[in-house]
Scaffold this motif. Structure first.
Motif, PDB file in Angstrom:
ATOM      1  N   LYS A  92       2.936  -4.950   3.771  1.00 44.09           N
ATOM      2  CA  LYS A  92       2.480  -5.901   4.791  1.00 44.09           C
ATOM      3  C   LYS A  92       3.456  -7.059   4.863  1.00 44.09           C
ATOM      4  CE  LYS A  92      -2.497  -5.093   4.595  1.00 44.09           C
ATOM      5  NZ  LYS A  92      -3.812  -5.705   4.317  1.00 44.09           N
ATOM      6  N   ARG A  93       3.404  -7.778   5.955  1.00 41.83           N
ATOM      7  CA  ARG A  93       4.278  -8.954   6.100  1.00 41.83           C
ATOM      8  C   ARG A  93       3.999  -9.998   5.029  1.00 41.83           C
ATOM      9  NH1 ARG A  93       3.385 -10.029  12.289  1.00 41.83           N
ATOM     10  NH2 ARG A  93       1.564  -8.767  11.834  1.00 41.83           N
ATOM     11  N   SER A  94       2.808  -9.953   4.431  1.00 40.41           N
ATOM     12  CA  SER A  94       2.458 -10.878   3.353  1.00 40.41           C
ATOM     13  C   SER A  94       3.187 -10.547   2.050  1.00 40.41           C
ATOM     14  CB  SER A  94       0.950 -10.827   3.102  1.00 40.41           C
ATOM     15  OG  SER A  94       0.584  -9.547   2.587  1.00 40.41           O
ATOM     16  N   GLY A  95       3.767  -9.335   1.965  1.00 36.23           N
ATOM     17  CA  GLY A  95       4.488  -8.930   0.765  1.00 36.23           C
ATOM     18  C   GLY A  95       3.754  -7.917  -0.091  1.00 36.23           C
ATOM     19  N   GLU A  96       2.478  -7.673   0.176  1.00 34.33           N
ATOM     20  CA  GLU A  96       1.697  -6.697  -0.585  1.00 34.33           C
ATOM     21  C   GLU A  96       2.104  -5.283  -0.176  1.00 34.33           C
ATOM     22  OE1 GLU A  96      -2.999  -5.439  -1.210  1.00 34.33           O
ATOM     23  OE2 GLU A  96      -2.466  -6.886   0.339  1.00 34.33           O
ATOM     24  N   SER A  97       2.283  -4.404  -1.156  1.00 28.69           N
ATOM     25  CA  SER A  97       2.678  -3.018  -0.883  1.00 28.69           C
ATOM     26  C   SER A  97       1.610  -2.047  -1.354  1.00 28.69           C
ATOM     27  CB  SER A  97       3.991  -2.689  -1.593  1.00 28.69           C
ATOM     28  OG  SER A  97       5.040  -3.487  -1.111  1.00 28.69           O
ATOM     29  N   THR A 101      -5.597  10.374  -4.636  1.00 32.09           N
ATOM     30  CA  THR A 101      -7.002  10.360  -5.047  1.00 32.09           C
ATOM     31  C   THR A 101      -7.585   8.949  -5.038  1.00 32.09           C
ATOM     32  OG1 THR A 101      -6.547  12.256  -6.474  1.00 32.09           O
ATOM     33  CG2 THR A 101      -8.596  11.061  -6.881  1.00 32.09           C
ATOM     34  N   TRP A 102      -6.811   7.985  -5.506  1.00 31.83           N
ATOM     35  CA  TRP A 102      -7.288   6.606  -5.623  1.00 31.83           C
ATOM     36  C   TRP A 102      -6.819   5.768  -4.443  1.00 31.83           C
ATOM     37  CZ3 TRP A 102     -10.725   5.192  -9.191  1.00 31.83           C
ATOM     38  CH2 TRP A 102     -10.921   6.042 -10.275  1.00 31.83           C
ATOM     39  N   SER A 103      -7.664   4.881  -3.992  1.00 34.49           N
ATOM     40  CA  SER A 103      -7.314   3.983  -2.899  1.00 34.49           C
ATOM     41  C   SER A 103      -6.694   2.705  -3.445  1.00 34.49           C
ATOM     42  CB  SER A 103      -8.562   3.609  -2.090  1.00 34.49           C
ATOM     43  OG  SER A 103      -8.250   2.595  -1.152  1.00 34.49           O
ATOM     44  N   GLY A 104      -5.712   2.201  -2.730  1.00 38.31           N
ATOM     45  CA  GLY A 104      -5.122   0.909  -3.065  1.00 38.31           C
ATOM     46  C   GLY A 104      -6.103  -0.239  -2.892  1.00 38.31           C
ATOM     47  N   ARG A 105      -7.224   0.003  -2.235  1.00 41.97           N
ATOM     48  CA  ARG A 105      -8.272  -1.022  -2.147  1.00 41.97           C
ATOM     49  C   ARG A 105      -8.893  -1.269  -3.515  1.00 41.97           C
ATOM     50  NH1 ARG A 105      -9.630   2.210   2.534  1.00 41.97           N
ATOM     51  NH2 ARG A 105      -9.209   1.013   4.429  1.00 41.97           N
ATOM     52  N   ASP A 106      -8.853  -0.233  -4.363  1.00 40.36           N
ATOM     53  CA  ASP A 106      -9.514  -0.292  -5.660  1.00 40.36           C
ATOM     54  C   ASP A 106      -8.575  -0.518  -6.834  1.00 40.36           C
ATOM     55  OD1 ASP A 106     -11.941   0.346  -4.333  1.00 40.36           O
ATOM     56  OD2 ASP A 106     -11.422   2.478  -4.424  1.00 40.36           O
ATOM     57  N   ILE A 107      -7.290  -0.168  -6.664  1.00 36.44           N
ATOM     58  CA  ILE A 107      -6.348  -0.254  -7.773  1.00 36.44           C
ATOM     59  C   ILE A 107      -4.940  -0.445  -7.217  1.00 36.44           C
ATOM     60  CG2 ILE A 107      -6.092   2.272  -7.834  1.00 36.44           C
ATOM     61  CD1 ILE A 107      -5.689   2.088 -10.852  1.00 36.44           C
ATOM     62  N   ASP A 108      -4.160  -1.276  -7.885  1.00 37.82           N
ATOM     63  CA  ASP A 108      -2.738  -1.400  -7.552  1.00 37.82           C
ATOM     64  C   ASP A 108      -2.032  -0.265  -8.282  1.00 37.82           C
ATOM     65  OD1 ASP A 108       0.014  -1.926  -7.520  1.00 37.82           O
ATOM     66  OD2 ASP A 108      -0.274  -4.093  -7.633  1.00 37.82           O
ATOM     67  N   LYS A 109      -1.724   0.787  -7.556  1.00 41.64           N
ATOM     68  CA  LYS A 109      -1.169   1.994  -8.170  1.00 41.64           C
ATOM     69  C   LYS A 109       0.211   1.753  -8.781  1.00 41.64           C
ATOM     70  CE  LYS A 109      -2.793   3.913  -4.323  1.00 41.64           C
ATOM     71  NZ  LYS A 109      -2.998   4.856  -3.200  1.00 41.64           N
ATOM     72  N   PHE A 110       0.972   0.832  -8.227  1.00 43.51           N
ATOM     73  CA  PHE A 110       2.285   0.527  -8.795  1.00 43.51           C
ATOM     74  C   PHE A 110       2.133  -0.130 -10.168  1.00 43.51           C
ATOM     75  CE2 PHE A 110       3.364   0.299  -4.157  1.00 43.51           C
ATOM     76  CZ  PHE A 110       4.196   1.393  -4.122  1.00 43.51           C
ATOM     77  N   SER A 111       1.334  -1.178 -10.236  1.00 41.34           N
ATOM     78  CA  SER A 111       1.157  -1.905 -11.502  1.00 41.34           C
ATOM     79  C   SER A 111       0.417  -1.083 -12.543  1.00 41.34           C
ATOM     80  CB  SER A 111       0.393  -3.210 -11.267  1.00 41.34           C
ATOM     81  OG  SER A 111       1.148  -4.079 -10.472  1.00 41.34           O
ATOM     82  N   ALA A 112      -0.665  -0.445 -12.134  1.00 45.18           N
ATOM     83  CA  ALA A 112      -1.500   0.298 -13.076  1.00 45.18           C
ATOM     84  C   ALA A 112      -0.732   1.426 -13.751  1.00 45.18           C
ATOM     85  CB  ALA A 112      -2.738   0.848 -12.371  1.00 45.18           C
ATOM     86  N   THR A 132       9.491  -0.619  -8.088  1.00 42.28           N
ATOM     87  CA  THR A 132       9.951  -0.461  -6.711  1.00 42.28           C
ATOM     88  C   THR A 132      11.170  -1.337  -6.491  1.00 42.28           C
ATOM     89  OG1 THR A 132       8.538  -2.244  -5.870  1.00 42.28           O
ATOM     90  CG2 THR A 132       7.608  -0.016  -5.858  1.00 42.28           C
ATOM     91  N   SER A 133      11.885  -1.025  -5.439  1.00 43.46           N
ATOM     92  CA  SER A 133      13.019  -1.845  -4.999  1.00 43.46           C
ATOM     93  C   SER A 133      12.908  -2.035  -3.497  1.00 43.46           C
ATOM     94  CB  SER A 133      14.352  -1.144  -5.307  1.00 43.46           C
ATOM     95  OG  SER A 133      14.542  -1.011  -6.694  1.00 43.46           O
TER      96      SER A 133
END
Length: 172
Positions: A30-35, A92-103, A108-109
């Motif tokens: 998003k333009r806010s920076g969240e991926s 399987t998991w939604s990014g609404r529920d978990i930050d898949k990158f961090s978890a 990322t680059s």
């Protein structure tokens, strides 16, 4: 991750085979920076309007839909066999529920040609800017596809992403 520019058709047969199994990883910011990242199993690469495009299908119910709608860009990241488990998690998991990158400690680059991220562990990435989209028309679907894939709801939006850059790790 260091990657070299390659043609959009570089290892295309392999990419399409992985699209079918286990899937590819679509990321958007998003333009806010969240991926966010999700697994895709439907799409294709080709030439439309004399441009190389990656066509992807994303349901409006998917969290990543919001990201593409906000930014108009995405990357398609081609995973290795080592990432098969994470590809399943991302489907399987939604990014609404978990930050898949961090978890899952996935780094990322920044993409080189569009304002989103690439997944460092993926040896091949397509950087795409949406040049067109349309929503599936239920009445135009073959009955067996409508019943088997939709059952009357949550029809995909089809994004045509002009491939602005395609990059592969040096050993891929």
């Amino acid at each position: 991750m260091e990657r070299k520019a390659v043609g959009y058709d570089y290892k295309l047969n392999e990419t399409l085979a992985l699209l079918a199994d286990p899937g590819l990883l679509l990321a958007s910011t998003k333009r806010s920076g969240e991926s966010n990242v999700m697994t895709i199993g439907w799409g294709t690469v080709g030439i439309v309007w004399s441009k190389p495009v990656f066509i992807v299908l994303v349901r409006p119910s998917r969290y990543t839909y919001e990201f593409i709608e906000d930014s108009g860009v995405f990357t398609v990241n081609v995973p290795t066999e080592d990432l098969r488990g994470w590809v399943t998690i991302c489907g399987t998991w939604s990014g609404r529920d978990i930050d898949k990158f961090s978890a899952y400690e996935m780094s990322t680059s920044p993409a080189k040609t569009v304002e989103t991220v690439t997944i460092d562990a993926c040896p091949l990435v397509y950087e795409c800017e949406v040049v067109h989209y349309h929503d599936l028309v239920p009445a135009h679907l073959a009955p067996e596809i409508e019943v088997g894939s939709y059952g009357g709801s949550d029809y995909h939006r089809v994004y045509y992403g002009e491939i602005r850059g395609c990059f592969a790790s040096r050993d891929y």
